[in-house]
Design an enzyme around this catalytic site. Sequence first.
Site, mmCIF file in Angstrom:
data_model
loop_
_atom_site.group_PDB
_atom_site.id
_atom_site.type_symbol
_atom_site.label_atom_id
_atom_site.label_comp_id
_atom_site.label_asym_id
_atom_site.label_seq_id
_atom_site.Cartn_x
_atom_site.Cartn_y
_atom_site.Cartn_z
ATOM 1 N N GLY A 59 -2.993 8.942 0.202
ATOM 2 C CA GLY A 59 -3.044 7.497 0.205
ATOM 3 C C GLY A 59 -1.727 6.852 -0.164
ATOM 4 O O GLY A 59 -1.049 6.264 0.669
ATOM 5 N N HIS A 89 -9.258 -2.048 -7.042
ATOM 6 C CA HIS A 89 -8.837 -1.922 -5.635
ATOM 7 C C HIS A 89 -10.084 -1.858 -4.752
ATOM 8 O O HIS A 89 -10.552 -2.884 -4.279
ATOM 9 C CB HIS A 89 -7.873 -0.751 -5.423
ATOM 10 C CG HIS A 89 -8.129 0.457 -6.262
ATOM 11 N ND1 HIS A 89 -9.290 1.196 -6.199
ATOM 12 C CD2 HIS A 89 -7.336 1.069 -7.197
ATOM 13 C CE1 HIS A 89 -9.206 2.211 -7.040
ATOM 14 N NE2 HIS A 89 -8.050 2.162 -7.667
ATOM 15 N N ARG A 143 -4.159 -11.198 -3.495
ATOM 16 C CA ARG A 143 -4.147 -12.604 -3.096
ATOM 17 C C ARG A 143 -5.534 -13.190 -2.892
ATOM 18 O O ARG A 143 -5.663 -14.362 -2.544
ATOM 19 C CB ARG A 143 -3.348 -12.759 -1.789
ATOM 20 C CG ARG A 143 -1.853 -12.569 -1.946
ATOM 21 C CD ARG A 143 -1.184 -13.710 -2.687
ATOM 22 N NE ARG A 143 -1.263 -14.959 -1.962
ATOM 23 C CZ ARG A 143 -0.348 -15.388 -1.114
ATOM 24 N NH1 ARG A 143 0.722 -14.657 -0.867
ATOM 25 N NH2 ARG A 143 -0.486 -16.555 -0.502
ATOM 26 N N GLU A 160 -14.591 9.352 -3.548
ATOM 27 C CA GLU A 160 -14.181 10.041 -4.764
ATOM 28 C C GLU A 160 -14.560 9.226 -5.994
ATOM 29 O O GLU A 160 -14.638 7.994 -5.925
ATOM 30 C CB GLU A 160 -12.654 10.219 -4.786
ATOM 31 C CG GLU A 160 -12.082 11.027 -3.657
ATOM 32 C CD GLU A 160 -10.578 11.155 -3.743
ATOM 33 O OE1 GLU A 160 -10.021 12.045 -3.079
ATOM 34 O OE2 GLU A 160 -9.942 10.353 -4.469
ATOM 35 N N HIS A 211 -3.044 14.437 -4.018
ATOM 36 C CA HIS A 211 -2.321 13.748 -5.088
ATOM 37 C C HIS A 211 -0.823 13.997 -4.958
ATOM 38 O O HIS A 211 -0.338 15.091 -5.205
ATOM 39 C CB HIS A 211 -2.787 14.135 -6.493
ATOM 40 C CG HIS A 211 -2.559 13.040 -7.504
ATOM 41 N ND1 HIS A 211 -3.512 12.100 -7.802
ATOM 42 C CD2 HIS A 211 -1.473 12.704 -8.227
ATOM 43 C CE1 HIS A 211 -3.037 11.243 -8.693
ATOM 44 N NE2 HIS A 211 -1.790 11.594 -8.958
ATOM 45 N N HIS A 238 -11.715 5.591 -3.409
ATOM 46 C CA HIS A 238 -11.960 5.999 -4.795
ATOM 47 C C HIS A 238 -12.236 4.740 -5.622
ATOM 48 O O HIS A 238 -11.345 4.211 -6.286
ATOM 49 C CB HIS A 238 -10.741 6.744 -5.354
ATOM 50 C CG HIS A 238 -10.968 7.370 -6.689
ATOM 51 N ND1 HIS A 238 -10.390 8.568 -7.060
ATOM 52 C CD2 HIS A 238 -11.709 6.977 -7.750
ATOM 53 C CE1 HIS A 238 -10.753 8.866 -8.297
ATOM 54 N NE2 HIS A 238 -11.555 7.906 -8.731
#
Length: 237
Positions: A213, A50, A18, A70, A190, A43
């Site tokens: 995450g 992001h 947004r 990362e 992961h 990351h």
Amino acid sequence: MTKLSVNINKIATLRNARGGNVPDLLRVATDIEKFGAQGITIHPRPDERHIRYQDAYDLKPIVSTEYNIEGNPMDNFTKMVLEIKPTQVTLVPDAVDAITSNAGWDTVKHAAYLKEIISEFKRNGIRTSIFVDPTLKMIEGAAETGTDRIELYTEEFAKQYSLGNKEAIKPYTECAILANKLNLGINAGHDLSLENIKFFKENIPNLLEVSIGHALICEALYDGLEKVISEYLKKLS
């Protein structure tokens, strides 16, 4: 106890959807630490879809626990890490257009490259970790690079565990045993979640840290960050 480092990429994804600064990435990082997590992971990727590179700098004075960055050690990434000097840098061989990390390093094929970049980070006082698939040859290769730690790529374990196949843990256990013998610290990440984290932790000797995450943020949509972080800490203790 295995440390919990929370990857906040998804918080940045929501913010970027947004524009503006809602949710506030820095405030969320502070709250995550307040709720008991022992680290913050980011990351950043080249397209900054992001986490933005500026976020990495802005988080440095905010994070009071362990700060883990990362990424693929391309020039811009390496420059940023050397300037910020986080607690740990985790090297991931993801392609520029990868949606998410999908493979570990070939630590034999890329041995010379990894040795060079790892030595540079270590000269600057940054702990190093290499993202690796759970194969013994890759663990042996990682030890030759001089890295401090490995991060076991756990997607296949998580997939098989969800299907009821608990035997999928075996290669991870074998790699952990070898890593311990080679004096490599062990991280993992992961697709680890509240569903599988306890079983994984119980079968990985001397698991130092997990980076979670996507699953954690999805779980928090229903139960809230504070409660979900508390549940992870219980399962990792």
